[in-house]
Design a protein around this motif. Structure first.
Motif, PDB file in Angstrom:
ATOM      1  N   SER A  32       0.826  -1.200   0.000  1.00  0.00           N
ATOM      2  CA  SER A  32       0.000   0.000   0.000  1.00  0.00           C
ATOM      3  C   SER A  32       0.861   1.251   0.000  1.00  0.00           C
ATOM      4  N   GLY A  33       0.286   2.311  -0.508  1.00  0.00           N
ATOM      5  CA  GLY A  33       1.003   3.579  -0.584  1.00  0.00           C
ATOM      6  C   GLY A  33       1.989   3.546  -1.733  1.00  0.00           C
ATOM      7  N   LEU A  34       2.091   4.647  -2.432  1.00  0.00           N
ATOM      8  CA  LEU A  34       3.000   4.686  -3.578  1.00  0.00           C
ATOM      9  C   LEU A  34       3.761   5.999  -3.547  1.00  0.00           C
ATOM     10  N   VAL A  35       5.059   5.909  -3.685  1.00  0.00           N
ATOM     11  CA  VAL A  35       5.876   7.114  -3.725  1.00  0.00           C
ATOM     12  C   VAL A  35       6.823   7.019  -4.910  1.00  0.00           C
ATOM     13  N   VAL A  36       6.963   8.135  -5.622  1.00  0.00           N
ATOM     14  CA  VAL A  36       7.894   8.166  -6.747  1.00  0.00           C
ATOM     15  C   VAL A  36       9.117   8.978  -6.324  1.00  0.00           C
ATOM     16  N   ILE A  37      10.254   8.334  -6.382  1.00  0.00           N
ATOM     17  CA  ILE A  37      11.501   8.990  -5.988  1.00  0.00           C
ATOM     18  C   ILE A  37      12.273   9.393  -7.243  1.00  0.00           C
ATOM     19  N   GLY A  55      12.807   5.770  -8.764  1.00  0.00           N
ATOM     20  CA  GLY A  55      11.753   4.886  -9.252  1.00  0.00           C
ATOM     21  C   GLY A  55      10.529   4.956  -8.372  1.00  0.00           C
ATOM     22  N   LYS A  56       9.609   4.008  -8.595  1.00  0.00           N
ATOM     23  CA  LYS A  56       8.372   3.948  -7.817  1.00  0.00           C
ATOM     24  C   LYS A  56       8.525   2.934  -6.695  1.00  0.00           C
TER      25      LYS A  56
END
Ligand SMILES: [Zn+2]
Length: 62
Positions: A32-37, A55-56
């Motif tokens: 769960s949760g998505l962050v794009v770095i 990346g994701k």
């Protein structure tokens, strides 16, 4: 498209059986949760979850 998350580094992996970052093949459907770095060296989130490749990533992986 099946998106899974690497249990080792949290990387989101699309249509692959192993993580492109750490080569781990232990992927999870349950994340769960998505962050794009974009810039790991300038990201507090990246530092917090131990990421050094852009990346994701999932926030949580079960
Ligand atoms: Zn990984």
């Amino acid at each position: 498209m099946a998106e899974k998350a690497c249990k080792n580094c949290n990387r989101i992996v699309e249509d692959a059986t192993e993580c492109p970052v750490c080569k781990n093949n232990d992927l999870s459907d349950s994340w769960s949760g998505l962050v794009v770095i974009y810039d790991p060296e300038d990201s507090q989130i990246a530092e917090k979850i131990g990421i050094n490749t852009p990346g994701k990533y999932a926030i949580r992986v079960k």
